[in-house]
Design a protein around this motif. Structure first.
Motif, PDB file in Angstrom:
ATOM      1  N   LYS A  54     -40.725  10.608 -32.419  1.00 25.98           N
ATOM      2  CA  LYS A  54     -40.959   9.272 -31.876  1.00 25.98           C
ATOM      3  C   LYS A  54     -40.927   9.244 -30.353  1.00 25.98           C
ATOM      4  CE  LYS A  54     -38.437   7.513 -35.877  1.00 25.98           C
ATOM      5  NZ  LYS A  54     -37.578   8.679 -36.165  1.00 25.98           N
ATOM      6  N   LEU A  55     -41.687   8.309 -29.815  1.00 29.44           N
ATOM      7  CA  LEU A  55     -41.688   8.000 -28.385  1.00 29.44           C
ATOM      8  C   LEU A  55     -40.519   7.064 -28.118  1.00 29.44           C
ATOM      9  CD1 LEU A  55     -43.318   8.004 -25.609  1.00 29.44           C
ATOM     10  CD2 LEU A  55     -44.329   5.869 -26.461  1.00 29.44           C
ATOM     11  N   SER A  56     -39.579   7.477 -27.291  1.00 30.48           N
ATOM     12  CA  SER A  56     -38.382   6.665 -27.048  1.00 30.48           C
ATOM     13  C   SER A  56     -38.671   5.507 -26.088  1.00 30.48           C
ATOM     14  CB  SER A  56     -37.271   7.530 -26.461  1.00 30.48           C
ATOM     15  OG  SER A  56     -37.572   7.878 -25.104  1.00 30.48           O
ATOM     16  N   ASN A  57     -37.734   4.581 -26.016  1.00 30.80           N
ATOM     17  CA  ASN A  57     -37.874   3.447 -25.097  1.00 30.80           C
ATOM     18  C   ASN A  57     -37.842   3.912 -23.643  1.00 30.80           C
ATOM     19  OD1 ASN A  57     -37.966   1.717 -27.276  1.00 30.80           O
ATOM     20  ND2 ASN A  57     -35.790   1.244 -27.216  1.00 30.80           N
ATOM     21  N   GLN A  58     -36.989   4.890 -23.357  1.00 30.92           N
ATOM     22  CA  GLN A  58     -36.935   5.426 -22.004  1.00 30.92           C
ATOM     23  C   GLN A  58     -38.277   6.051 -21.629  1.00 30.92           C
ATOM     24  OE1 GLN A  58     -34.709   5.268 -19.528  1.00 30.92           O
ATOM     25  NE2 GLN A  58     -36.110   6.479 -18.266  1.00 30.92           N
ATOM     26  N   THR A  72     -40.845  -4.726 -25.083  1.00 31.92           N
ATOM     27  CA  THR A  72     -41.604  -5.731 -24.335  1.00 31.92           C
ATOM     28  C   THR A  72     -42.144  -5.143 -23.032  1.00 31.92           C
ATOM     29  OG1 THR A  72     -40.080  -7.384 -25.218  1.00 31.92           O
ATOM     30  CG2 THR A  72     -41.524  -8.087 -23.422  1.00 31.92           C
ATOM     31  N   ASP A  73     -43.394  -5.464 -22.728  1.00 32.40           N
ATOM     32  CA  ASP A  73     -44.064  -5.078 -21.478  1.00 32.40           C
ATOM     33  C   ASP A  73     -44.505  -3.613 -21.422  1.00 32.40           C
ATOM     34  OD1 ASP A  73     -43.671  -7.682 -20.496  1.00 32.40           O
ATOM     35  OD2 ASP A  73     -41.727  -7.136 -19.624  1.00 32.40           O
ATOM     36  N   THR A  74     -44.169  -2.800 -22.423  1.00 28.19           N
ATOM     37  CA  THR A  74     -44.604  -1.395 -22.374  1.00 28.19           C
ATOM     38  C   THR A  74     -45.361  -0.963 -23.626  1.00 28.19           C
ATOM     39  OG1 THR A  74     -42.518  -0.558 -23.295  1.00 28.19           O
ATOM     40  CG2 THR A  74     -42.658  -0.739 -20.886  1.00 28.19           C
ATOM     41  N   TYR A  75     -45.120  -1.600 -24.774  1.00 23.16           N
ATOM     42  CA  TYR A  75     -45.631  -1.022 -26.018  1.00 23.16           C
ATOM     43  C   TYR A  75     -47.148  -1.095 -26.148  1.00 23.16           C
ATOM     44  CZ  TYR A  75     -46.083  -5.479 -28.709  1.00 23.16           C
ATOM     45  OH  TYR A  75     -46.449  -6.714 -29.193  1.00 23.16           O
ATOM     46  N   VAL A  98     -32.837  -7.109 -29.755  1.00 22.04           N
ATOM     47  CA  VAL A  98     -32.149  -5.905 -29.295  1.00 22.04           C
ATOM     48  C   VAL A  98     -32.319  -5.677 -27.796  1.00 22.04           C
ATOM     49  CG1 VAL A  98     -34.123  -4.374 -29.713  1.00 22.04           C
ATOM     50  CG2 VAL A  98     -31.808  -3.450 -29.839  1.00 22.04           C
ATOM     51  N   ASP A  99     -31.328  -5.055 -27.191  1.00 20.98           N
ATOM     52  CA  ASP A  99     -31.433  -4.595 -25.804  1.00 20.98           C
ATOM     53  C   ASP A  99     -32.119  -3.239 -25.841  1.00 20.98           C
ATOM     54  OD1 ASP A  99     -31.120  -3.551 -23.269  1.00 20.98           O
ATOM     55  OD2 ASP A  99     -28.996  -4.114 -23.077  1.00 20.98           O
ATOM     56  N   PHE A 100     -33.369  -3.183 -25.404  1.00 18.67           N
ATOM     57  CA  PHE A 100     -34.157  -1.954 -25.524  1.00 18.67           C
ATOM     58  C   PHE A 100     -33.615  -0.798 -24.683  1.00 18.67           C
ATOM     59  CE2 PHE A 100     -37.496  -5.129 -26.698  1.00 18.67           C
ATOM     60  CZ  PHE A 100     -37.707  -4.680 -27.981  1.00 18.67           C
ATOM     61  N   THR A 101     -32.733  -1.095 -23.736  1.00 18.43           N
ATOM     62  CA  THR A 101     -32.152  -0.023 -22.929  1.00 18.43           C
ATOM     63  C   THR A 101     -31.004   0.663 -23.655  1.00 18.43           C
ATOM     64  OG1 THR A 101     -30.536  -1.469 -21.810  1.00 18.43           O
ATOM     65  CG2 THR A 101     -32.747  -1.272 -20.832  1.00 18.43           C
TER      66      THR A 101
END
Length: 302
Positions: free
Chosen positions: A100-104, A137-140, A297-300
């Motif tokens: 998977k592609l992580s949030n970071q 949000t803002d990246t996906y 959720v807090d994506f960080t």
């Protein structure tokens, strides 16, 4: 191992093993890695060390017990490296790799770099399935466009998403050229996700389930419904749940540190649940989410 066919023709094993987060391999920051290790074997009583070494043992043996699907993520510590090291003794067509592609990595914005790093850790030329871990949000939306290009280049045999709700799909499809082939979400008897399953089937998207046995929550472990069904079929509760997923057309990803449990999880093809039994398990649903809600959720932190 039986398979489900994705809409692009790729055959995907119908049940798999999830490696979760692992720590055993020394990181680039050797000092930080040693500090973590010392904390684990002293304060933590070796919990991570024992857990990680058991996972290594399981992954090495898994294909011999008809487990060929392995689910991991770049966010799971050293999990990709564990798979890459343990599976290298098998031929490439004996295992199906999902990462998977992580949030970071989404925030960093270079999906190609992220995937190439994962391929190196996994010791493969392409992954069988590359998933976006969260609809951050803002990246996906932009990251999905990059994933489409990597799919076209053959670096992933299939691409998909995790933790999407219907509104995320609707937003994605406004700009997407390629529809996700897979959606991995939390699903278990207390949180069946039947509405999302119907949506996925309607749109030819294969649903996967993480936390498939609900972490054997007390309400599941002590359920009279599940116990009764298990007794009828001479199986245990976890096997009944895994069979329930399979008969719904869902791919469950189970995690265990016990080789016997892995064998048990795979042993679900010698019995069949009656329609009334399927409905009884469906009726256990109380919309109880045990993991994060993608809308709050807090994506960080995930």
């Amino acid at each position: 191992m039986e398979t489900f066919k994705l809409y692009n023709g790729v055959d995907m094993p119908c049940i798999g093993f999830g490696t979760d987060r692992t720590f055993v391999f020394i990181r680039k920051n050797i000092l930080a890695g040693m500090v973590d290790f010392l904390k684990d074997i002293t304060i933590g009583h070796g919990y991570h060390w024992k857990r990680d070494t058991s996972i290594i043992k399981i992954v090495k043996k898994a294909p011999q017990y008809d487990c060929h699907l392995f689910d991991t993520s770049s966010a799971y510590g050293q999990s990709e490296r564990v798979l890459g090291k343990c599976l290298k003794k098998y031929s490439r067509d004996e295992y199906f790799i999902v990462t998977k592609l992580s949030n970071q990595e989404q925030r960093e914005g270079d999906v190609r770099k992220a995937l190439m790093r994962s391929l190196k850790h996994l010791n493969v030329d392409c992954v069988d399935l590359y998933l976006m871990h969260w609809p951050q949000t803002d990246t996906y939306l932009e990251c999905w466009k990059q994933m489409e290009q990597l799919y076209k280049e053959g670096l992933a045999r299939a691409i998909g998403v995790c933790n999407f709700k219907e509104h995320h799909f609707e937003e994605l499809m406004k700009s997407a050229e390629i529809k996700p082939m897979v959606c991995q979400i939390e699903s278990h008897p207390l949180f069946s996700q039947n509405k999302m399953l119907k949506y996925c089937k309607k749109n030819s998207i294969q649903m996967m389930a993480y936390t498939p046995t609900g972490r054997m929550d007390k309400r599941i472990r002590e359920s009279e419904v599940l116990r009764t069904i298990a007794e009828i079929h001479h199986k245990d509760v976890a096997q009944v749940i895994m069979r329930w997923h399979y008969q719904r057309g869902v791919i469950p990803i189970a995690n265990t540190t016990n080789l016997e449990h892995l064998q048990s999880n795979m042993n679900i093809f010698d019995f069949c649940l009656e329609q009334s039994e399927m409905e009884s398990i469906d009726n256990m649903n109380i919309e109880c989410r045990l993991r994060y809600d993608p809308d709050t959720v807090d994506f960080t932190k995930c």
